[in-house]
Scaffold this motif. Structure first.
Motif, mmCIF file in Angstrom:
data_model
loop_
_atom_site.group_PDB
_atom_site.id
_atom_site.type_symbol
_atom_site.label_atom_id
_atom_site.label_comp_id
_atom_site.label_asym_id
_atom_site.label_seq_id
_atom_site.Cartn_x
_atom_site.Cartn_y
_atom_site.Cartn_z
ATOM 1 N N GLY A 113 0.790 -1.224 0.000
ATOM 2 C CA GLY A 113 0.000 0.000 0.000
ATOM 3 C C GLY A 113 0.823 1.275 0.000
ATOM 4 O O GLY A 113 0.278 2.359 -0.194
ATOM 5 N N ILE A 114 2.122 1.157 0.204
ATOM 6 C CA ILE A 114 3.003 2.329 0.130
ATOM 7 C C ILE A 114 3.330 2.562 -1.343
ATOM 8 O O ILE A 114 3.556 1.611 -2.101
ATOM 9 C CB ILE A 114 4.306 2.102 0.930
ATOM 10 N N ASP A 115 3.355 3.801 -1.752
ATOM 11 C CA ASP A 115 3.622 4.151 -3.146
ATOM 12 C C ASP A 115 4.936 3.519 -3.611
ATOM 13 O O ASP A 115 5.996 3.782 -3.030
ATOM 14 C CB ASP A 115 3.674 5.672 -3.289
ATOM 15 N N SER A 116 4.874 2.720 -4.649
ATOM 16 C CA SER A 116 6.065 2.008 -5.133
ATOM 17 C C SER A 116 7.120 2.956 -5.692
ATOM 18 O O SER A 116 8.318 2.685 -5.601
ATOM 19 C CB SER A 116 5.685 0.949 -6.174
ATOM 20 N N ASP A 117 6.700 4.082 -6.264
ATOM 21 C CA ASP A 117 7.670 5.058 -6.758
ATOM 22 C C ASP A 117 8.455 5.679 -5.602
ATOM 23 O O ASP A 117 9.653 5.919 -5.720
ATOM 24 C CB ASP A 117 6.978 6.164 -7.561
ATOM 25 N N THR A 118 7.789 5.916 -4.491
ATOM 26 C CA THR A 118 8.462 6.463 -3.310
ATOM 27 C C THR A 118 9.501 5.468 -2.795
ATOM 28 O O THR A 118 10.633 5.846 -2.482
ATOM 29 C CB THR A 118 7.434 6.783 -2.200
ATOM 30 N N ILE A 119 9.120 4.209 -2.723
ATOM 31 C CA ILE A 119 10.056 3.171 -2.274
ATOM 32 C C ILE A 119 11.238 3.092 -3.235
ATOM 33 O O ILE A 119 12.398 3.069 -2.810
ATOM 34 C CB ILE A 119 9.348 1.807 -2.156
ATOM 35 N N ALA A 120 10.968 3.085 -4.518
ATOM 36 C CA ALA A 120 12.031 2.977 -5.523
ATOM 37 C C ALA A 120 12.976 4.178 -5.468
ATOM 38 O O ALA A 120 14.202 4.011 -5.514
ATOM 39 C CB ALA A 120 11.427 2.847 -6.919
ATOM 40 N N GLU A 121 12.430 5.375 -5.359
ATOM 41 C CA GLU A 121 13.287 6.570 -5.302
ATOM 42 C C GLU A 121 14.128 6.591 -4.028
ATOM 43 O O GLU A 121 15.298 6.982 -4.051
ATOM 44 C CB GLU A 121 12.434 7.840 -5.390
#
Length: 182
Positions: A113-121
């Protein structure tokens, strides 16, 4: 734990990780990254490392709940920031040939549920900042290993047909011990 000889096997596992896994010897520094729910294993790994002559064992605790809180409440720039003291610590560890042991037992759904783009960045920024450690690892300048430990949420995913959490965790520990030919 209902698993027969669990404590004995966990101690053997810890010794295997430090003796064979990273070949700890006299004067060695060991950095252990491990989930907070694996404190008993962390103690055994530390004990085994010191028995082999390690001069220092540094523990870096990981916690899925705290990681999720960080991703939920920190803005992206804060998440991506790697403080200078962390970079200095990394350089110190590389210069001193510290061995790294990472023991994972985390919840596979911890960041669901956490934004995958945020995790990736965030991971990309941390990877760039810690590039010298990756390069030292790839060049075999430091010994390292990643090992498994049985966490409840992971065991539940792997053994959903078992009735109790205890049975699931025992089954996962047993699978880990078998996989490393303990």
């Amino acid at each position: 734990m209902a698993l027969p000889n669990f404590e004995q096997n966990l101690k053997k596992y810890a010794k295997l990780l430090v003796a064979t896994g990273v070949n700890v010897s006299k004067g060695h520094t060991v950095v252990l990254s491990i989930d907070v729910d694996q404190a008993p294993l962390a103690r055994l790994i530390s004990e085994a490392a010191y028995e082999l002559g390690a001069k220092k064992v540094i523990i870096n605790w990981a916690d899925d709940t705290l990681a999720r809180l960080d991703y939920t409440h920190q803005d992206l720039e804060t998440l991506k920031d790697v403080p200078d003291y962390k970079i200095a610590e990394m350089n110190y560890l590389i210069e001193n040939g510290a061995s790294r042991i990472s023991v994972r037992s985390s919840n596979p759904d911890a960041l669901a549920g956490i934004d995958s783009d945020t995790i990736a960045e965030t991971q990309k920024a941390r990877s760039i900042a810690m590039r010298p450690m990756m390069e030292a690892t790839q060049a075999n300048k430091v010994s390292w290993l990643v090992a498994a430990a049985a966490g409840e949420k992971w065991a539940e995913k792997v053994f959903p047909d078992l009735e109790t959490t205890e049975e699931q965790v025992d089954a996962l520990w047993n699978a880990i011990f078998e996989a490393v030919h303990l």
